[in-house]
Scaffold this motif. Sequence first.
Motif, short mmCIF file in Angstrom:
data_model
loop_
_atom_site.label_atom_id
_atom_site.label_comp_id
_atom_site.label_asym_id
_atom_site.label_seq_id
_atom_site.Cartn_x
_atom_site.Cartn_y
_atom_site.Cartn_z
N TYR A 173 0.85 -1.18 0.00
CA TYR A 173 0.00 0.00 0.00
C TYR A 173 0.89 1.24 0.00
O TYR A 173 2.11 1.14 0.23
N VAL A 174 0.30 2.38 -0.26
CA VAL A 174 1.02 3.64 -0.27
C VAL A 174 0.58 4.47 0.93
O VAL A 174 -0.61 4.60 1.20
N VAL A 175 1.56 4.99 1.66
CA VAL A 175 1.29 5.88 2.79
C VAL A 175 1.70 7.29 2.40
O VAL A 175 2.80 7.50 1.89
N ILE A 176 0.81 8.26 2.61
CA ILE A 176 1.20 9.67 2.46
C ILE A 176 1.15 10.31 3.84
O ILE A 176 0.25 10.03 4.63
N ALA A 177 2.13 11.15 4.14
CA ALA A 177 2.21 11.78 5.45
C ALA A 177 2.74 13.20 5.32
O ALA A 177 3.46 13.52 4.36
N ASN A 178 2.37 14.04 6.28
CA ASN A 178 2.91 15.40 6.28
C ASN A 178 4.37 15.37 6.72
O ASN A 178 4.84 14.45 7.38
N HIS A 179 5.09 16.42 6.36
CA HIS A 179 6.55 16.46 6.48
C HIS A 179 6.96 17.72 7.23
O HIS A 179 6.97 18.81 6.65
N GLN A 180 7.26 17.60 8.53
CA GLN A 180 7.58 18.80 9.29
C GLN A 180 8.66 18.61 10.34
O GLN A 180 9.00 19.57 11.05
N SER A 181 9.24 17.42 10.45
CA SER A 181 10.21 17.18 11.52
C SER A 181 11.11 16.00 11.18
O SER A 181 10.68 15.04 10.52
N GLU A 182 12.36 16.04 11.66
CA GLU A 182 13.26 14.91 11.50
C GLU A 182 12.74 13.68 12.25
O GLU A 182 13.13 12.55 11.97
N TRP A 183 11.85 13.90 13.20
CA TRP A 183 11.27 12.82 13.99
C TRP A 183 10.62 11.76 13.11
O TRP A 183 10.65 10.57 13.43
N GLU A 184 10.02 12.20 12.00
CA GLU A 184 9.32 11.27 11.11
C GLU A 184 10.22 10.15 10.64
O GLU A 184 9.81 8.98 10.57
N THR A 185 11.46 10.49 10.28
CA THR A 185 12.37 9.49 9.73
C THR A 185 12.75 8.45 10.76
O THR A 185 13.15 7.33 10.41
N LEU A 186 12.63 8.79 12.03
CA LEU A 186 12.96 7.86 13.11
C LEU A 186 11.78 6.96 13.45
O LEU A 186 11.93 5.75 13.61
N TYR A 187 10.60 7.55 13.56
CA TYR A 187 9.47 6.79 14.06
C TYR A 187 8.73 6.00 12.98
O TYR A 187 8.26 4.88 13.22
N PHE A 188 8.60 6.56 11.80
CA PHE A 188 7.78 5.91 10.78
C PHE A 188 8.33 4.54 10.37
O PHE A 188 7.57 3.68 9.91
N GLN A 189 9.64 4.32 10.52
CA GLN A 189 10.19 3.01 10.22
C GLN A 189 9.77 1.97 11.25
O GLN A 189 9.90 0.76 11.00
N LEU A 190 9.27 2.41 12.39
CA LEU A 190 8.73 1.50 13.40
C LEU A 190 7.24 1.29 13.20
O LEU A 190 6.70 0.25 13.58
N LEU A 191 6.57 2.28 12.63
CA LEU A 191 5.13 2.19 12.42
C LEU A 191 4.78 1.35 11.20
O LEU A 191 3.81 0.58 11.22
N ILE A 192 5.57 1.48 10.14
CA ILE A 192 5.29 0.78 8.87
C ILE A 192 6.47 -0.14 8.58
O ILE A 192 7.56 0.32 8.21
N ARG A 193 6.26 -1.43 8.75
CA ARG A 193 7.35 -2.40 8.65
C ARG A 193 6.95 -3.58 7.77
O ARG A 193 5.96 -4.24 8.08
N PRO A 194 7.72 -3.85 6.70
CA PRO A 194 8.82 -3.03 6.17
C PRO A 194 8.25 -1.89 5.35
O PRO A 194 7.03 -1.76 5.21
N GLN A 195 9.13 -1.12 4.76
CA GLN A 195 8.71 -0.02 3.91
C GLN A 195 9.86 0.41 3.02
O GLN A 195 11.02 0.11 3.30
N ALA A 196 9.52 1.09 1.95
CA ALA A 196 10.49 1.83 1.16
C ALA A 196 10.04 3.28 1.21
O ALA A 196 8.85 3.57 1.11
N VAL A 197 10.96 4.20 1.40
CA VAL A 197 10.60 5.60 1.53
C VAL A 197 11.14 6.40 0.36
O VAL A 197 12.21 6.10 -0.18
N VAL A 198 10.39 7.39 -0.05
CA VAL A 198 10.84 8.32 -1.09
C VAL A 198 11.58 9.45 -0.40
O VAL A 198 11.04 10.11 0.49
N LEU A 199 12.83 9.68 -0.80
CA LEU A 199 13.64 10.70 -0.14
C LEU A 199 14.54 11.39 -1.16
O LEU A 199 14.62 11.00 -2.32
N LYS A 200 15.25 12.43 -0.70
CA LYS A 200 16.15 13.14 -1.60
C LYS A 200 17.50 12.40 -1.65
O LYS A 200 17.97 11.87 -0.65
N ARG A 201 18.07 12.36 -2.83
CA ARG A 201 19.28 11.58 -3.08
C ARG A 201 20.44 11.98 -2.16
O ARG A 201 21.27 11.14 -1.80
N GLU A 202 20.49 13.24 -1.78
CA GLU A 202 21.62 13.72 -0.98
C GLU A 202 21.78 12.97 0.35
O GLU A 202 22.88 12.85 0.87
#
Length: 251
Positions: free
Chosen positions: A85-114
């Motif tokens: 399935y696809v999850v869409i979420a708002n983006h406002q804190s570095e916290w998301e990158t830490l917690y969402f990997q615990l909420l949605i397991r496994p997952q692939a995330v769309v991120l910036k290449r840098e």
Amino acid sequence: MSATNAAPKASPLLFLRSLLYYAGFYPVTMVFSLICLIIGPLLPFRTRFKFLTLINYFYIAWLRICCGVKVRVTGRENLPAEGSYVVIANHQSEWETLYFQLLIRPQAVVLKRELLRIPLFGWALALLKPIALDRSKRRGALKQLLEQGKARLADGIPLLIFPQGTRLPVGKLGKLNKGGAMLAVSSEVPIVPVAHNAGLYWPGKSFIKYPGTVEVAVGPAIATQGRTVDEVHSESTAWLEAAMKQQGSLD
């Protein structure tokens, strides 16, 4: 605390608590990333994901201990028990990158290449099959998102997308792109909106963390079969916007 209230004053105590958090965060991250780079490539993806994200449990527990930042989740049962399935979420804190990997397991995330160029951390992150976009090439980035996103979903891996594209301060919504809806519709998988107000307690790019409870709300899975991209996008983003307002992170 709400989006309309001023952030609390960054007192010396809050500074020291945040300093303590990072004093644990960085050394543990460096050591664990080295271990992941050695062991990770030897593991199948689902096992690798579980192993590499063990450190996230430390991050969230250490954040609570040092800075008093807790988390409360509602609607967890709305996450599909099986299938992609696809999850869409708002983006406002570095916290998301830490917690969402615990909420949605496994997952692939769309991120910036840098992010994948960060020594150790970024190299380990690359083992989790993210879709790393070059945001300077918008047309090429959309093509890459659709091609690689469909491949992840076909493999049964849920996909996490931040339709705002970049972190925005509390109170701002910005433009929500349709990439998540396009992927969900074309792959005929559900789309699940997730809203949070972590920016109230860990503002984007902020050193100081403020004590409180991050509210995470998982919306109902939205069916996509036989529907248009615009219909799915409108329904999912309307839910996301309403939930953010209720949480106090959107004016």
